[in-house]
Write an enzyme that holds these catalytic residues in place. Structure first.
Site, PDB file in Angstrom:
ATOM      1  N   HIS A 133       0.798  -1.230   0.000  1.00 16.58           N
ATOM      2  CA  HIS A 133       0.000   0.000   0.000  1.00 16.58           C
ATOM      3  C   HIS A 133       0.836   1.290   0.000  1.00 16.58           C
ATOM      4  O   HIS A 133       0.563   2.238   0.745  1.00 16.58           O
ATOM      5  CB  HIS A 133      -0.951   0.012   1.208  1.00 16.58           C
ATOM      6  CG  HIS A 133      -2.080  -0.985   1.108  1.00 16.58           C
ATOM      7  ND1 HIS A 133      -2.552  -1.490  -0.078  1.00 16.58           N
ATOM      8  CD2 HIS A 133      -2.865  -1.550   2.077  1.00 16.58           C
ATOM      9  CE1 HIS A 133      -3.563  -2.319   0.153  1.00 16.58           C
ATOM     10  NE2 HIS A 133      -3.764  -2.392   1.450  1.00 16.58           N
ATOM     11  N   HIS A 207     -10.156   2.105  -0.513  1.00  9.28           N
ATOM     12  CA  HIS A 207     -10.078   1.037   0.492  1.00  9.28           C
ATOM     13  C   HIS A 207     -11.178   1.100   1.563  1.00  9.28           C
ATOM     14  O   HIS A 207     -10.916   0.878   2.751  1.00  9.28           O
ATOM     15  CB  HIS A 207      -8.690   1.118   1.156  1.00  9.28           C
ATOM     16  CG  HIS A 207      -8.172  -0.184   1.668  1.00  9.28           C
ATOM     17  ND1 HIS A 207      -8.674  -0.798   2.782  1.00  9.28           N
ATOM     18  CD2 HIS A 207      -7.191  -0.990   1.219  1.00  9.28           C
ATOM     19  CE1 HIS A 207      -7.998  -1.921   3.006  1.00  9.28           C
ATOM     20  NE2 HIS A 207      -7.097  -2.062   2.067  1.00  9.28           N
ATOM     21  N   GLU A 343     -11.758  -3.796  -3.577  1.00 10.43           N
ATOM     22  CA  GLU A 343     -10.844  -2.751  -4.058  1.00 10.43           C
ATOM     23  C   GLU A 343     -10.505  -3.003  -5.519  1.00 10.43           C
ATOM     24  O   GLU A 343      -9.738  -3.924  -5.832  1.00 10.43           O
ATOM     25  CB  GLU A 343      -9.544  -2.797  -3.252  1.00 10.43           C
ATOM     26  CG  GLU A 343      -9.711  -2.761  -1.759  1.00 10.43           C
ATOM     27  CD  GLU A 343      -8.510  -3.400  -1.065  1.00 10.43           C
ATOM     28  OE1 GLU A 343      -7.373  -2.986  -1.304  1.00 10.43           O
ATOM     29  OE2 GLU A 343      -8.718  -4.341  -0.283  1.00 10.43           O
TER      30      GLU A 343
HETATM   31  C1  BGC Z   1      -4.861  -6.288   1.561  1.00 11.76           C
HETATM   32  C2  BGC Z   1      -4.669  -7.054   2.851  1.00 11.76           C
HETATM   33  C3  BGC Z   1      -4.229  -6.094   3.919  1.00 11.76           C
HETATM   34  C4  BGC Z   1      -5.250  -5.009   4.058  1.00 11.76           C
HETATM   35  C5  BGC Z   1      -4.827  -3.969   5.057  1.00 11.76           C
HETATM   36  C6  BGC Z   1      -5.872  -5.222   1.781  1.00 11.76           C
HETATM   37  O1  BGC Z   1      -5.967  -4.443   0.632  1.00 11.76           O
HETATM   38  O2  BGC Z   1      -5.276  -7.147   0.519  1.00 11.76           O
HETATM   39  O3  BGC Z   1      -3.718  -8.082   2.677  1.00 11.76           O
HETATM   40  O4  BGC Z   1      -4.081  -6.756   5.140  1.00 11.76           O
HETATM   41  O5  BGC Z   1      -5.440  -4.367   2.825  1.00 11.76           O
HETATM   42  O6  BGC Z   1      -5.875  -3.242   5.529  1.00 11.76           O
END
Ligand code: BGC
Length: 389
Positions: A133, A207, A343
């Protein structure tokens, strides 16, 4: 009563904030802004979008995020269907990317970097042995610039931020935008875009954690989900795609005909640090770059239905496996699997699969513009029940 947006929109300056309304009704289309608090010396604002049907969306310039989506359920009750916190101070402390705009590259990049045009770029390792991320301080941890807007489709807010060259190790200065619009058709439209002055990977991702039974109403395992995807990207033990684009046929990831999330949940048990549950990228059917309906989620208790349309190649289906019982808005408890994320995105770790058949191109070049659209459309189904039921 609905006020079509073709009615004249009046924009009024109210006590330092901007409110816009149609047809003179205080409850119709509007954008309001207030100071929510302060983080690291920066003022953080909160915006409220309203349409003429009772739907409301709260946004913040911290992380260009969604903090509340109020939808009217089949019994006429207002239900907040997203996870969040009452105070801005809780976000950096407790949030697991709640509602935010993730960037410069959402999801994982294997290891600590990538090569591009003959040069190696080093990224932070912030998730097991991988980069997640956007790194240590991704787009979700900055206060973005904001402008309230009134479009022909409804009220909105445009957030922008400049990500300097070298930020979190990425090349090129990236000018990023995330625009939210609430329409009179009960859609939350999210448009993400970016330009750069040097080639860079770019995959900006939204998200929000959804629970259509209401945030804090328990797990989402009884919600029905349909995803239009024939394939998915299998992953290794650290959630990095193996490179295969496997068929969902006969696997727990076959959501093509719709099923409850809980029905095959047991296929992904927890193991050590892995809490189990769904955390997979599905490869969406249809033409990339063309807006198409890709997923439908519904909750039988409230009758709320959400369909997602996008122009993206993939969708991360994540069942809030790391939620840990933290206290959210209004004292609600966010238990494990108490929400899910859908997402839309380019496939995780695409930068290591450039040119491979079926893999998206995630390199943004100065001559191009990155674009990503998501439309969340809300409706209800089923027959209203009496209060006593
Ligand atoms: C991911 C997860 C991660 C989460 C964090 C998601 O987009 O796929 O692996 O733990 O985000 O909030």
């Amino acid at each position: 009563m609905r006020h079509p947006l073709s009615l004249v929109l009046l924009c009024l300056a109210v006590g330092g904030s901007v409110g816009c309304q149609s047809g003179g009704s205080m409850n119709s289309t509007s954008v309001e802004v207030e100071t929510w608090g302060e983080l690291d010396g920066d003022r953080v604002q909160r915006f409220t979008l309203r349409n003429g049907n009772g739907m409301e969306v709260d946004l913040s310039d911290y992380g260009a995020m969604v903090t509340r989506v109020q939808v009217v359920d089949r019994n006429g009750r207002a239900v907040d269907v997203v996870l969040g916190f009452d105070s801005i101070a809780e976000y950096p402390e407790k949030s697991q990317y709640f509602g935010c705009t993730v960037g410069r590259v959402g999801n994982r990049i294997a290891g600590d970097g990538f090569d591009l045009d003959g040069q190696s770029y080093q990224l932070a390792i912030n998730n097991g042995p991988n980069h997640l991320h956007g790194g240590e301080r991704g787009f979700d941890k900055y206060v973005w610039k904001s402008t309230e807007i009134l479009t022909s489709r409804g009220p909105g807010v445009r957030f922008t931020r400049t990500s300097p060259a070298g930020e979190e190790g990425y090349p090129g200065t990236l000018e990023a935008q995330a625009t939210y619009i609430l329409t009179e058709e009960d859609e939350l439209v999210i448009q993400m875009s970016a330009t750069t002055d040097a080639a860079t990977p770019c995959n900006i991702v939204h998200h929000t954690y959804w629970n259509l039974g209401g945030h804090g109403s328990g797990t989402v395992l009884d919600e029905m989900l349909e995803i239009d995807a024939d394939r998915y990207t299998p992953v290794d033990a650290t959630f990095i795609p193996t490179g295969e684009l496997a068929s969902v046929d006969g696997t727990p990831l076959d959501f093509r005909n719709g099923k409850t999330i809980g029905s095959d949940f047991g296929a992904f048990p927890g193991n050590g640090d892995d809490p189990g549950g769904f955390d997979h990228n599905l490869c969406l059917n249809g033409e990339v770059g063309v807006l198409r309906e890709v997923a439908t989620l519904s909750d039988s208790k409230t009758g709320i239905v959400m369909t997602i349309s996008t122009d993206q190649p993939g969708i991360q289906f994540y069942t809030g496996n790391f939620l840990n019982g933290m206290t959210g808005k209004g004292g609600a408890e966010y238990q494990k699997n108490g929400a899910l994320c859908l997402e839309t995105q380019a496939f995780p770790d695409s930068i290591h699969h450039q040119g491979e058949p079926g893999w998206p191109d995630v390199v943004l070049k100065p001559e191009n513009t990155y674009g990503h659209v998501m439309v969340h459309r809300f409706s209800t189904e089923g027959i209203a029940t009496s209060e006593s039921e």
